[in-house]
Scaffold this motif. Structure first.
Motif, PDB file in Angstrom:
ATOM      1  N   ASP A  16       0.784  -1.539   0.218  1.00 28.04           N
ATOM      2  CA  ASP A  16      -0.078  -0.367  -0.053  1.00 28.04           C
ATOM      3  C   ASP A  16       0.810   1.312   0.168  1.00 28.04           C
ATOM      4  O   ASP A  16       0.239   2.408  -0.591  1.00 28.04           O
ATOM      5  N   VAL A  65      -8.371   1.306  -3.729  1.00 28.81           N
ATOM      6  CA  VAL A  65      -8.864   0.159  -3.067  1.00 28.81           C
ATOM      7  C   VAL A  65     -10.181   0.253  -4.767  1.00 28.81           C
ATOM      8  O   VAL A  65     -10.073  -1.220  -4.780  1.00 28.81           O
ATOM      9  N   THR A  66     -10.429   0.912  -5.396  1.00 31.08           N
ATOM     10  CA  THR A  66     -10.889   0.439  -5.920  1.00 31.08           C
ATOM     11  C   THR A  66     -10.684   0.375  -7.434  1.00 31.08           C
ATOM     12  O   THR A  66     -11.340  -0.807  -8.032  1.00 31.08           O
ATOM     13  N   ARG A  68      -7.574  -2.198  -7.534  1.00 26.29           N
ATOM     14  CA  ARG A  68      -7.939  -2.815  -7.187  1.00 26.29           C
ATOM     15  C   ARG A  68      -8.858  -4.102  -7.599  1.00 26.29           C
ATOM     16  O   ARG A  68      -8.760  -5.137  -7.554  1.00 26.29           O
ATOM     17  N   GLN A  69      -9.101  -3.759  -6.298  1.00 21.86           N
ATOM     18  CA  GLN A  69     -10.379  -4.668  -5.622  1.00 21.86           C
ATOM     19  C   GLN A  69     -12.035  -4.372  -6.328  1.00 21.86           C
ATOM     20  O   GLN A  69     -12.781  -5.675  -6.199  1.00 21.86           O
ATOM     21  N   TYR A 124     -16.044 -11.513   0.773  1.00 20.93           N
ATOM     22  CA  TYR A 124     -15.030 -10.434   0.482  1.00 20.93           C
ATOM     23  C   TYR A 124     -13.551 -11.151   2.075  1.00 20.93           C
ATOM     24  O   TYR A 124     -14.086 -11.074   2.715  1.00 20.93           O
ATOM     25  N   TYR A 144     -11.614  -1.080   1.533  1.00 20.13           N
ATOM     26  CA  TYR A 144     -12.340  -1.874   1.288  1.00 20.13           C
ATOM     27  C   TYR A 144     -13.232  -2.514   1.264  1.00 20.13           C
ATOM     28  O   TYR A 144     -14.156  -2.661   0.562  1.00 20.13           O
TER      29      TYR A 144
END
Length: 331
Positions: A16, A65-66, A68-69, A124, A144
């Motif tokens: 990160d 975050v958006t 990556r996941q 998740y 997340y």
């Protein structure tokens, strides 16, 4: 509280931190503040000594975050707006609903029970929150799970009674904090001005939806759950947000999508609000009155707390508060 952070490196994994340093705006901000890559990075602190994320850092975390996941399917601006409202971007923020005793923590004020439910029911599995709820204080972890909850909400059909365990712990839909809606209160025209109703009828998507459900001018019904609690359809919510932004905030950078997401999170689109807050946007009366009297937001009056159960009024003051937050400096 036993959790404390002085440096970014204490609340973010090496991966990160690398992503943060690779974010151009973060790199510029950090180097400008005297930080050095490879050494520990200080968290900013407010006058009370509480750590907080700068707007640049918050935006970067939401984008990372958006990307990556969530395959960029969630709007980082929406996540930033929620973090602004819920915690003032403070990773160590903690709240408690006195009626439900539900604890919420972190930058997006995620409940450990919500996070555990997301892990258990929605798969998740990236972070072991059931084993260590304190990891929710870490910004990347909190965002997340906050984003995962928003994803769940985006697929939630409010016109059906939710049969599974609720991620906000309540076994049924929230109960109105004001007088139960009865009779004429279940009609749009009893709560909303004729001018606003005209705007709704002139909104193409609303017009199609209302015609399909056989609504008639002067007597448009709210959708209700099995307990007769009125709520907005997603089409209606979107229309109100677009109308309010277009009329009053067109030059303020307010995104209707963000307002809709906030309404989904705060009230699940119930116009009376929930047990913890009043109205669609959850803006309390004292805040709305302050915005009206001191800050000059006077398109709608707020003489009584019940005024905030008008969805246009609640949306207006929710947008006004978001506009004020976006301009406020020094946090």
């Amino acid at each position: 509280m036993s959790v404390s952070f002085k440096y970014w490196d204490e609340c973010a994994d090496p991966e990160d931190m690398e992503a943060m340093w690779n974010h151009p705006e973060v790199r510029t901000e950090w180097t400008g503040a005297g930080e050095t890559e490879g050494q520990r990075v200080h968290l900013s602190r407010d006058p009370d000594g509480q750590p907080y994320l700068t707007q640049t850092e918050m935006r970067a975390v939401a984008e990372i975050v958006t990307r990556r996941q969530f395959d960029k399917k969630l709007d980082p601006e929406m996540i930033c707006a929620i973090a602004e409202l819920e915690s003032n971007r403070q990773p160590l923020a903690m709240g408690c609903d006195k009626k439900t005793n539900l604890i919420t923590i972190g930058i997006m004020q995620v409940s450990p029970k919500v996070a555990e439910w997301i892990v258990r029911e929605e798969d998740y599995l990236l972070f072991p929150v059931e084993e260590d709820p304190d990891i929710l204080y870490k910004p990347f972890v909190n965002v997340y799970f906050g984003a995962a909850y928003l994803r769940w909400l985006s697929n939630f059909d409010g016109k059906k009674q939710f049969d599974g365990p609720s991620p906000i712990e309540a076994p049924t839909f929230p109960t109105s904090p004001v007088s139960p809606s009865k009779g004429f209160d279940l009609y749009w025209d009893s709560r909303v001005s004729s001018e606003d109703m005209e705007h709704m009828w002139n909104h193409l998507d609303v017009f199609k939806e209302w015609i399909k459900s056989k609504e008639i001018r002067g007597k448009v019904r709210f959708s209700c759950n099995k307990e007769k609690k009125p709520y907005l359809s997603r089409v209606e919510l979107r229309a109100i947000a677009e109308i309010i932004v277009s009329k009053y905030f067109s030059t303020r950078g307010i995104n209707p999508t963000v307002l809709c997401a906030l309404a989904d999170v705060v009230s699940m689109r119930f116009i009376d609000g929930n047990e913890a807050s009043t109205g669609l946007m959850g803006i309390d009366y004292s805040t709305a009155f302050w915005l009206y009297k001191e800050m000059g937001y006077r398109a709608y009056r707020v003489d009584y707390i019940e005024d905030l159960t008008n969805p246009f009024v609640s949306m207006y003051f929710g947008a006004a508060y978001l506009a004020w937050l976006s301009e406020y400096e020094g946090r």
